[in-house]
Design a protein around this motif. Sequence first.
Motif, short mmCIF file in Angstrom:
data_model
loop_
_atom_site.label_atom_id
_atom_site.label_comp_id
_atom_site.label_asym_id
_atom_site.label_seq_id
_atom_site.Cartn_x
_atom_site.Cartn_y
_atom_site.Cartn_z
N LYS A 52 0.79 -1.26 0.08
CA LYS A 52 -0.03 0.01 -0.20
C LYS A 52 0.93 1.28 -0.22
O LYS A 52 2.12 1.35 0.47
N LYS A 53 0.29 2.29 -0.60
CA LYS A 53 0.94 3.63 -0.74
C LYS A 53 0.23 4.42 0.64
O LYS A 53 -1.05 4.49 0.72
N MET A 54 1.15 4.89 1.56
CA MET A 54 0.59 5.43 2.80
C MET A 54 1.15 7.03 2.85
O MET A 54 1.99 7.28 2.55
N LEU A 55 0.19 7.79 3.37
CA LEU A 55 0.38 9.36 3.59
C LEU A 55 0.97 9.26 5.04
O LEU A 55 0.09 8.93 6.06
N PHE A 56 1.92 9.91 5.56
CA PHE A 56 2.52 10.02 6.79
C PHE A 56 2.55 8.68 7.49
O PHE A 56 2.55 8.65 8.81
N ASN A 57 2.70 7.63 6.93
CA ASN A 57 2.81 6.33 7.23
C ASN A 57 1.35 6.01 8.14
O ASN A 57 1.51 5.08 9.22
N LEU A 58 0.37 6.69 8.11
CA LEU A 58 -0.69 6.59 8.95
C LEU A 58 -1.90 6.35 7.96
O LEU A 58 -2.75 5.42 8.21
N ILE A 59 -2.00 7.04 6.88
CA ILE A 59 -3.41 7.03 6.14
C ILE A 59 -3.24 6.44 5.00
O ILE A 59 -2.23 6.53 4.07
N PRO A 60 -3.94 5.34 4.43
CA PRO A 60 -3.62 4.29 3.26
C PRO A 60 -4.20 5.20 2.08
O PRO A 60 -5.31 5.70 2.03
N LEU A 61 -3.52 5.32 1.01
CA LEU A 61 -4.00 6.13 -0.15
C LEU A 61 -4.43 5.17 -1.21
O LEU A 61 -5.55 5.38 -1.71
N ALA A 62 -3.54 3.95 -1.50
CA ALA A 62 -4.12 3.17 -2.49
C ALA A 62 -3.42 1.87 -2.34
O ALA A 62 -2.28 1.72 -1.58
N THR A 63 -3.92 0.80 -2.67
CA THR A 63 -3.33 -0.52 -2.68
C THR A 63 -2.70 -0.77 -4.07
O THR A 63 -3.60 -0.84 -5.34
N LEU A 64 -1.39 -1.01 -3.99
CA LEU A 64 -0.59 -1.02 -5.24
C LEU A 64 -0.62 -2.43 -5.91
O LEU A 64 -0.80 -2.76 -6.93
N HIS A 65 -0.60 -3.38 -4.94
CA HIS A 65 -0.55 -4.74 -5.55
C HIS A 65 -0.88 -5.55 -4.36
O HIS A 65 -0.91 -5.38 -3.16
N LYS A 66 -1.56 -6.69 -4.64
CA LYS A 66 -2.16 -7.66 -3.58
C LYS A 66 -1.85 -9.38 -4.05
O LYS A 66 -2.26 -9.58 -5.22
N TYR A 67 -0.88 -9.98 -3.34
CA TYR A 67 -0.54 -11.17 -3.80
C TYR A 67 -0.81 -12.26 -2.62
O TYR A 67 -0.80 -11.92 -1.34
N ARG A 68 -0.80 -13.78 -2.97
CA ARG A 68 -0.96 -14.66 -1.89
C ARG A 68 0.29 -15.65 -2.10
O ARG A 68 0.55 -15.85 -3.56
#
Length: 85
Positions: A52-68
Amino acid sequence: MTSTHINLNFVTDIINDKRTPMKLINIKRKTQLEQRHTREMGVLTTNVTYIKKMLFNLIPLATLHKYRETYYGEIKDCEECVLAK
């Protein structure tokens, strides 16, 4: 007088700090256990990793990738194999 002196030292320490500056946007990786469902296999519990891309390490902006990761160690993209249909 001593409190002002301490505050000035604190400010000069921040100015002279050689560490990396605080970033506005960071990239974080988090793994959590999720349950997936299929008709053939039933319930599958697997580790899903979110990048995830985070703003100030607190607020998630977007999920860039998801894998399992599968039982056999293969890495699969969660968007390619939708288990819950």
